[in-house]
Design a protein around this motif. Structure first.
Motif, PDB file in Angstrom:
ATOM      1  N   LYS A  73      47.651  25.057 -49.114  1.00 33.45           N
ATOM      2  CA  LYS A  73      46.237  25.270 -48.796  1.00 33.45           C
ATOM      3  C   LYS A  73      45.948  26.734 -48.482  1.00 33.45           C
ATOM      4  N   ALA A  74      46.941  27.445 -47.954  1.00 37.91           N
ATOM      5  CA  ALA A  74      46.760  28.857 -47.621  1.00 37.91           C
ATOM      6  C   ALA A  74      46.612  29.727 -48.858  1.00 37.91           C
ATOM      7  N   SER A  75      46.956  29.199 -50.028  1.00 39.98           N
ATOM      8  CA  SER A  75      46.831  29.964 -51.268  1.00 39.98           C
ATOM      9  C   SER A  75      45.456  29.813 -51.908  1.00 39.98           C
ATOM     10  N   ASP A  78      38.848  29.106 -50.734  1.00 39.17           N
ATOM     11  CA  ASP A  78      37.791  28.223 -50.247  1.00 39.17           C
ATOM     12  C   ASP A  78      38.314  27.272 -49.173  1.00 39.17           C
ATOM     13  N   THR A  79      39.504  26.722 -49.400  1.00 42.26           N
ATOM     14  CA  THR A  79      40.113  25.832 -48.411  1.00 42.26           C
ATOM     15  C   THR A  79      40.478  26.603 -47.149  1.00 42.26           C
ATOM     16  N   THR A  80      41.010  27.805 -47.321  1.00 44.37           N
ATOM     17  CA  THR A  80      41.385  28.635 -46.181  1.00 44.37           C
ATOM     18  C   THR A  80      40.166  28.979 -45.332  1.00 44.37           C
ATOM     19  N   PHE A  81      39.075  29.355 -45.982  1.00 48.61           N
ATOM     20  CA  PHE A  81      37.852  29.694 -45.241  1.00 48.61           C
ATOM     21  C   PHE A  81      37.354  28.502 -44.428  1.00 48.61           C
ATOM     22  N   LYS A  82      37.355  27.340 -45.058  1.00 46.28           N
ATOM     23  CA  LYS A  82      36.919  26.134 -44.345  1.00 46.28           C
ATOM     24  C   LYS A  82      37.803  25.888 -43.129  1.00 46.28           C
ATOM     25  N   ASN A  83      39.106  25.999 -43.302  1.00 45.66           N
ATOM     26  CA  ASN A  83      40.031  25.753 -42.198  1.00 45.66           C
ATOM     27  C   ASN A  83      39.909  26.797 -41.095  1.00 45.66           C
ATOM     28  N   ILE A  84      39.608  28.046 -41.480  1.00 43.25           N
ATOM     29  CA  ILE A  84      39.420  29.101 -40.478  1.00 43.25           C
ATOM     30  C   ILE A  84      38.186  28.826 -39.637  1.00 43.25           C
ATOM     31  N   VAL A  85      37.094  28.435 -40.278  1.00 49.21           N
ATOM     32  CA  VAL A  85      35.854  28.147 -39.552  1.00 49.21           C
ATOM     33  C   VAL A  85      36.052  26.982 -38.576  1.00 49.21           C
ATOM     34  N   ILE A  86      36.700  25.918 -39.044  1.00 50.07           N
ATOM     35  CA  ILE A  86      36.951  24.763 -38.177  1.00 50.07           C
ATOM     36  C   ILE A  86      37.869  25.158 -37.016  1.00 50.07           C
ATOM     37  N   THR A  87      38.913  25.920 -37.328  1.00 50.80           N
ATOM     38  CA  THR A  87      39.853  26.350 -36.290  1.00 50.80           C
ATOM     39  C   THR A  87      39.166  27.237 -35.264  1.00 50.80           C
ATOM     40  N   ALA A  88      38.418  28.246 -35.728  1.00 48.75           N
ATOM     41  CA  ALA A  88      37.732  29.166 -34.814  1.00 48.75           C
ATOM     42  C   ALA A  88      36.733  28.431 -33.930  1.00 48.75           C
ATOM     43  N   TYR A 130      46.454  38.281 -47.924  1.00 47.11           N
ATOM     44  CA  TYR A 130      47.605  37.426 -48.202  1.00 47.11           C
ATOM     45  C   TYR A 130      47.473  36.752 -49.562  1.00 47.11           C
ATOM     46  N   ILE A 131      46.312  36.192 -49.840  1.00 48.22           N
ATOM     47  CA  ILE A 131      46.099  35.455 -51.093  1.00 48.22           C
ATOM     48  C   ILE A 131      46.180  36.389 -52.299  1.00 48.22           C
ATOM     49  N   ASN A 132      45.606  37.589 -52.181  1.00 43.23           N
ATOM     50  CA  ASN A 132      45.528  38.489 -53.321  1.00 43.23           C
ATOM     51  C   ASN A 132      46.790  39.322 -53.545  1.00 43.23           C
ATOM     52  N   LEU A 133      47.546  39.593 -52.478  1.00 43.52           N
ATOM     53  CA  LEU A 133      48.698  40.466 -52.640  1.00 43.52           C
ATOM     54  C   LEU A 133      50.043  39.794 -52.393  1.00 43.52           C
ATOM     55  N   TYR A 140      53.225  36.447 -59.015  1.00 41.77           N
ATOM     56  CA  TYR A 140      54.554  35.842 -59.039  1.00 41.77           C
ATOM     57  C   TYR A 140      54.637  34.443 -59.633  1.00 41.77           C
ATOM     58  N   LYS A 141      53.548  33.825 -59.997  1.00 37.93           N
ATOM     59  CA  LYS A 141      53.652  32.439 -60.422  1.00 37.93           C
ATOM     60  C   LYS A 141      54.074  32.314 -61.885  1.00 37.93           C
ATOM     61  N   ARG A 142      55.372  32.179 -62.055  1.00 33.66           N
ATOM     62  CA  ARG A 142      55.953  31.866 -63.356  1.00 33.66           C
ATOM     63  C   ARG A 142      56.332  30.396 -63.305  1.00 33.66           C
ATOM     64  N   VAL A 143      55.749  29.617 -64.209  1.00 36.79           N
ATOM     65  CA  VAL A 143      55.803  28.161 -64.103  1.00 36.79           C
ATOM     66  C   VAL A 143      56.631  27.559 -65.233  1.00 36.79           C
ATOM     67  N   LEU A 144      57.451  26.576 -64.864  1.00 40.05           N
ATOM     68  CA  LEU A 144      58.209  25.802 -65.842  1.00 40.05           C
ATOM     69  C   LEU A 144      57.617  24.398 -65.902  1.00 40.05           C
ATOM     70  N   LEU A 145      57.266  23.970 -67.103  1.00 41.45           N
ATOM     71  CA  LEU A 145      56.650  22.663 -67.295  1.00 41.45           C
ATOM     72  C   LEU A 145      57.720  21.622 -67.611  1.00 41.45           C
ATOM     73  N   VAL A 146      57.664  20.489 -66.928  1.00 43.25           N
ATOM     74  CA  VAL A 146      58.593  19.387 -67.177  1.00 43.25           C
ATOM     75  C   VAL A 146      57.772  18.157 -67.527  1.00 43.25           C
ATOM     76  N   GLY A 147      57.959  17.600 -68.720  1.00 39.36           N
ATOM     77  CA  GLY A 147      57.170  16.435 -69.099  1.00 39.36           C
ATOM     78  C   GLY A 147      57.397  16.019 -70.529  1.00 39.36           C
ATOM     79  N   GLU A 148      56.618  15.013 -70.972  1.00 41.12           N
ATOM     80  CA  GLU A 148      56.717  14.548 -72.347  1.00 41.12           C
ATOM     81  C   GLU A 148      56.000  15.513 -73.272  1.00 41.12           C
ATOM     82  N   ILE A 149      56.528  15.708 -74.435  1.00 42.18           N
ATOM     83  CA  ILE A 149      55.947  16.646 -75.398  1.00 42.18           C
ATOM     84  C   ILE A 149      54.514  16.259 -75.749  1.00 42.18           C
TER      85      ILE A 149
END
Length: 464
Positions: A73-75, A78-88, A130-133, A140-149
């Motif tokens: 959720k920290a990535s 929109d979710t982070t902003f919502k959680n920050i407002v609720i937390t604050a 944090y999110i942008n850097l 850094y998100k290099r993704v490997l897909l696992v599944g049916e062709i």
């Protein structure tokens, strides 16, 4: 150090980083506030150390409760902003309600507002960094897909068009293959036996599992996935990523176990949310109708000059629980525009009058629907209501189409702010995906997001 430990520490270090910097930013913000405005109750001093420690404890405690340190959720901003407002909000409330522990409290109301804004702003600025850097896919998100062709082609095309920085570097076929098996040449294929080696060699940071039939996953691949999971490696389901990146439900990838993908928002049964939404509907509908009355002279003049015919028209639409109702609109097309039967509205449709185009672009043609909102047939925000003819046709072609009728239709909605006007079956499929995403995730924050985007559409004259 083993690979298992290094991955484990990487995850732990990120969580520690979030907590520590959150506290440092809050303390720095509070210090800057006290220094600038000379607020005695928050000046860094020996007497105020208890109050500051208490503030830090509250930030950490409620930040954990409201998932500020959930890495997934920290990535998401929109979710982070919502959680920050609720937390604050919760931190400030408890801070003010514990004067015995925190004796140095604000005297003036304005100081409370400043403190609240500092809590939100200080954490939010760090999280944007944090999110942008640190957490951003482009780094850094290099993704490997696992599944049916059979699933891979459509999924890769959808994700590549949404975010080119979410790079799928290759795939592993999760099913046992043979000489007769279909091949996919759109991505490099890695051997199942080299699964763990591929993770290291290709610097994979995330595994995306795209399988309709998890029972068909080869035992070799399954055991490697379990091993990676135990190390803390990020493994996610394709529907989860699809929704996160595209903000719509991937109904084209949903099979017989469809019920797994529709854990609809608890807001649909939350009486407080429903009450607040209805109160907002009534208040805003009254304001909208008053604005409509004030604009009526201009609308009447434009209708006489540019429309030449009746000002209003009604049309049957499908509402909540598939119940029909008559929608009220300002006429934007020529009289008898559908005398040959129902037709999709097209871009630059010749049936739309010049004044009608102005009404559509400004969204003024929707003003009479505030009356439908007052009657309870519609809401301000929800899936746009469609005509029975098209509902009947689309329900036969598109799976789960009727699902959009489980809530009230709206004047504006997630589909309206995310995509263009629907003029075909493919467009309707896209709109349905957005509508289902809204139904699944609806909340006050999402409603506010839609509301602001709709205002932007009106102000920038982007209606269709």
């Amino acid at each position: 150090m083993s690979k298992k430990k290094s991955i484990h520490f990487e995850v732990s270090e990120r969580k520690i980083l979030l907590r520590v910097v959150d506290l440092l930013m809050v303390f720095f913000g509070v210090y800057a506030l006290s220094y600038h405005f000379d607020f005695e109750y928050i000046v860094f001093s020996k007497e105020n150390s208890v109050a500051l420690i208490l503030l830090g404890v509250y930030v950490t405690l409620f930040g954990t409760i409201f998932e500020l340190y959930d890495l997934q959720k920290a990535s998401q901003l929109d979710t982070t902003f919502k959680n920050i407002v609720i937390t604050a909000s919760t931190v400030l409330l408890f801070y003010l309600l514990t004067p015995v522990l925190a004796p140095y409290l604000p005297v003036e109301r304005l100081q409370i507002v400043y403190l609240y804004l500092v809590l939100i702003t200080s954490i939010l600025l760090w999280r944007i960094f944090y999110i942008n850097l640190i957490e951003s896919p482009r780094f850094y998100k290099r993704v490997l897909l696992v599944g049916e062709i059979s699933n891979i082609d459509g999924l890769v095309k959808a994700l590549n068009t949404s975010d080119p920085n979410y790079k799928i570097v290759g795939f592993i076929n999760s099913e046992a293959s043979s000489l007769e098996s279909v091949k996919y040449n759109g991505l490099p294929e890695f051997e199942a036996k080299d699964f763990l080696e591929t993770i290291k060699k290709e610097k994979i940071s995330e595994i995306l599992v795209a399988s309709f039939n998890t029972e068909a996953i080869m035992a070799e691949v399954y055991h490697d996935l379990i091993s990676l999971l135990e190390r803390g490696f990020k493994i996610r389901d394709y529907t989860q990523v699809y929704e996160e990146l595209l903000h719509k439900v991937p109904i084209q990838f949903v099979g017989k176990d469809f019920y797994k993908y529709f854990p609809f928002s608890r807001s649909n049964e939350n009486k407080l949310y429903i009450f607040v939404q209805r109160a907002f509907d009534v208040v805003f509908a009254i304001i909208g109708l008053l604005i409509g009355v004030s604009l009526l002279p201009i609308i009447l003049l434009g209708n006489v000059i540019g429309n030449k015919g009746p000002l209003f028209y009604t049309q049957e639409r499908v509402g909540k629980n598939s119940m029909p109702f008559n929608i009220l609109k300002l006429r934007s097309m020529v009289v008898d525009a559908e005398q040959d039967g129902a037709k999709w509205a097209q871009k630059n449709d010749s049936r739309i009058t010049k004044f009608g185009m102005f009404l559509r672009r400004s969204r003024m043609d929707e003003i009479p629907q505030f009356y439908n909102v007052l009657k309870g047939e519609m809401s301000i925000i929800g899936p746009r209501p469609e005509r029975p003819f098209f509902v009947s046709e689309l329900s036969r072609i598109i799976p789960f189409y009727e699902t959009r009728h489980i809530i009230k239709p709206g004047l504006t909605g997630w589909a309206q702010v995310k995509t263009r006007y629907g003029a075909s079956v493919d467009d309707s499929l896209t709109k349905l995906q957005y509508d289902l995403f809204y139904i699944k995730h609806r909340s006050i924050f999402l409603d506010f997001n839609i509301f602001i985007k709709t205002l932007s559409t009106i102000l920038y004259y982007r209606g269709q």
